[in-house]
Each structure stands twice: as C-alpha cells, then as structure tokens.
Scaffold this active site. Structure first.
Site, mmCIF file in Angstrom:
data_model
loop_
_atom_site.group_PDB
_atom_site.id
_atom_site.type_symbol
_atom_site.label_atom_id
_atom_site.label_comp_id
_atom_site.label_asym_id
_atom_site.label_seq_id
_atom_site.Cartn_x
_atom_site.Cartn_y
_atom_site.Cartn_z
ATOM 1 C CB CYS A 167 60.850 39.608 23.435
ATOM 2 S SG CYS A 167 59.153 38.980 23.634
ATOM 3 C CG HIS A 195 62.893 36.532 23.735
ATOM 4 N ND1 HIS A 195 62.390 36.473 25.018
ATOM 5 C CD2 HIS A 195 61.832 36.369 22.905
ATOM 6 C CE1 HIS A 195 61.080 36.297 24.960
ATOM 7 N NE2 HIS A 195 60.728 36.225 23.689
ATOM 8 C CG ASN A 205 58.092 34.203 25.715
ATOM 9 O OD1 ASN A 205 58.565 35.115 26.373
ATOM 10 N ND2 ASN A 205 57.886 34.311 24.411
#
Length: 324
Positions: free
Chosen positions: A111, A251, A281
């Site tokens: 990430c 993120h 995500n």
C-alpha cells in the site's frame, strides 16, 4: 526535479458486486458492506490473468499519447508476481516493445508502493541514471484470498496503474518521509505462492499458507498510531502548512479508516479525497487511480499541491507532496 507526466490505469473485466457477495454470504447484506468499507463493487482478475497482463493494458493506454521510446527505466511494484523469477519488469519491457538499453526492476511493496516508487524514480533521475521512467503498480490480491474469506473479499480489488515520471528542472523539489516497522509483518502476510503457473487453491480447505491473512484491528491500530505523525512530518519537512495543501490523497484502504484518519488529523473534508466505491482497495494502485480520476473530474488542472500518503503491509509507510 521530477514531474508526473501521465497516468493511466486498467481494471479487469469481471466485477464482483456486494450483491454477489451477499448471495454467497447471506449473513452479510450488501448495504452493510458499503456502510462498513465504502465499497459497492470491485474488479477481479480472471483465473489466467496476472499482474503482467494488467500492466500491459494500463501501459498501452499510456503509449497512445506518449512516445514509448523515451522510456529509459521500468519500476514495477507488485506483491503478486507472475513468477518468483524472472523479474516481471523485464518481461514487461519485451511485451511492450521497449528499447533494450534501459533498466528494469521489480520491488515488493504494497500500500505504500506508489510513494516509494516515486522516491526511487527521483533517485534515479537525480543520479542521472534515467530521465523518463515507467512506474507500474499492479496487483491481483484477490488471488491470495481464500474463497470463504468474506472480509478480505469485500475489501480488495485488482488493478494496474502506469505512470510516467520525468525529469523537470523547473519543478519544485519535495522531500519524502518514509518509515518501516517489520515487527508487524505477521499481521498482513502471504506465506507462499506465485501466480502464473503451479498455484493451486483448494476452496474446501480452511485457511492455508497461500492465502492472505490480515489482522484488521492491528492494521487499523498501526495506521492510527503512525499516519497522523507521518502527515505532520511531511508538511514540516517540506515547509508547508495544511492551508497551503489543496488535496490530501491517502492510500484507499477503506472508508471507515480514512474518515477516522481525516478527523484525527483535522483535515477539512473538502480537501480529503476518497475514491474506492467502484474499485475497492487495489493496494499499490489506489493512489495513482485516485489521482487519475481527480484529473478526469477536473479537480487537478495544474499547480495544485497534493500530499500523498501510503501505508500498510510491511509495515511500511511513506508520504510526499507533488504539484500537479
């Protein structure tokens, strides 16, 4: 010193909706999933589709309006590579028909990967090693996830983002703030597996070493403990105030975590960009996807200061500013 010249991304064709998940897990309603993580659908790579395939597609979109012969280095960020070896970036060079007298390397970060990739690009450009870098963040985390793992299946989606980072002597130089805490490694981990060949998953078995394991509460605690300080450090290091920053792009982990962070750091809602409802995500690809969508919406027209922060698996974290 450096500028982001172009951004494109690619999403796999198959879309997994909250309604699809509700059919598999009747105890979870589609509305509850959206309320919990802020996601209504996510794209999932096909069985024979890997990060290399996604990267080819996102990069080809770039080269529709950029001369690929300018590229003199490839940086490829992934945690779901086609092979343990060779390097995916090397194969990408061949598949895209890029020059052979260029550098190419993979790096394994999740990430925080996009911010780290920009830091690497800056280093290469500053050292005179490269002037035009293809930075790719490509992930198929869904291949890590056990079919019965409803929590992670509701969060993660697959995607690839391709970015051109170039030397620009007129651009303001911003510094990077990076961090690492390997003591949290066990809280987000895949203990074995690679995806082009030889990977098998038995859905009848319980959790295996090939599957993604995520300790959600510990990841949340790590984020809340470290990212407010990271944002403060990044602003202080670069000599800017919150008032001078036009947008904060973090993120895109999940909407609950992001909104909690925003309130804790006291970032005005109008400066804080969240965009994950239709993608989920996508790990290292979330920030460039968000930036591209902001450009397409007319939010970034040129000259805006954007503070980017990536954080997660490793643990690792990083932040910097860019002027679009």
């Amino acid at each position: 010193m450096i500028k982001i010249s172009k951004i494109e991304y690619y999403l796999p064709e198959y879309v997994l909706t909250n309604e699809d998940l509700e059919k598999e897990f009747p105890e979870w309603s589609s509305d509850r999933i959206k309320e919990k993580v802020g996601i209504t659908e996510r794209h999932v790579a096909a069985e024979n589709e890997t990060v290399l395939d996604l990267a080819i597609q996102s990069s080809k979109k770039l080269f529709e309006s950029y001369d690929k012969n300018k590229i003199d280095f490839i940086l490829f960020c992934t945690q779901s590579p086609d092979y343990f070896l060779p390097t995916t970036a090397c194969i990408l060079q061949d598949k895209l028909g890029l020059r052979k007298n260029i550098g190419a390397m993979d790096f394994n970060l999740g990430c925080s990967g996009f911010v780290y990739g920009l830091a690497f690009a800056k280093g290469l450009i500053t050292a005179g090693i490269a002037q035009s870098i293809l930075l790719v963040t490509s992930e198929t985390y869904t291949k890590h996830i056990h079919p019965k793992d409803k929590g992670n299946r509701s969060i993660f989606g697959d995607a690839s983002a391709s970015v051109i980072v170039e030397k620009d002597d007129t651009a303001r130089e911003y510094k990077f703030c990076l961090g690492t805490d390997g003591s949290g490694a066990e809280n987000l981990i895949v203990k074995k597996g690679a995806f082009r060949t030889g990977f098998e998953l038995n859905p009848d078995h319980e959790f295996e070493a090939e599957n993604l394991y995520m300790n959600g509460p510990e990841i949340f605690n790590f984020t809340i403990e470290n990212i407010p300080g990271l944002v403060k450090e990044t602003m202080e290091t670069n000599g800017v105030t919150m008032e001078e920053i036009d947008y904060f792009v973090f993120h895109q982990a999940n909407s609950f975590m992001l909104n909690y962070l925003r309130k804790k750091i006291k970032i005005p809602a109008e400066k804080f960009y969240i965009d994950m409802e239709k993608t989920g995500n996508t790990v290292s690809a979330t920030i460039p996807i968000a930036l591209k969508n902001m450009i397409d919406k007319g939010m970034l027209k040129g000259g805006e200061k954007v503070l980017m922060a990536g954080f997660g698996v490793g643990y690792s974290w990083g932040a910097t500013l860019v002027e679009m």
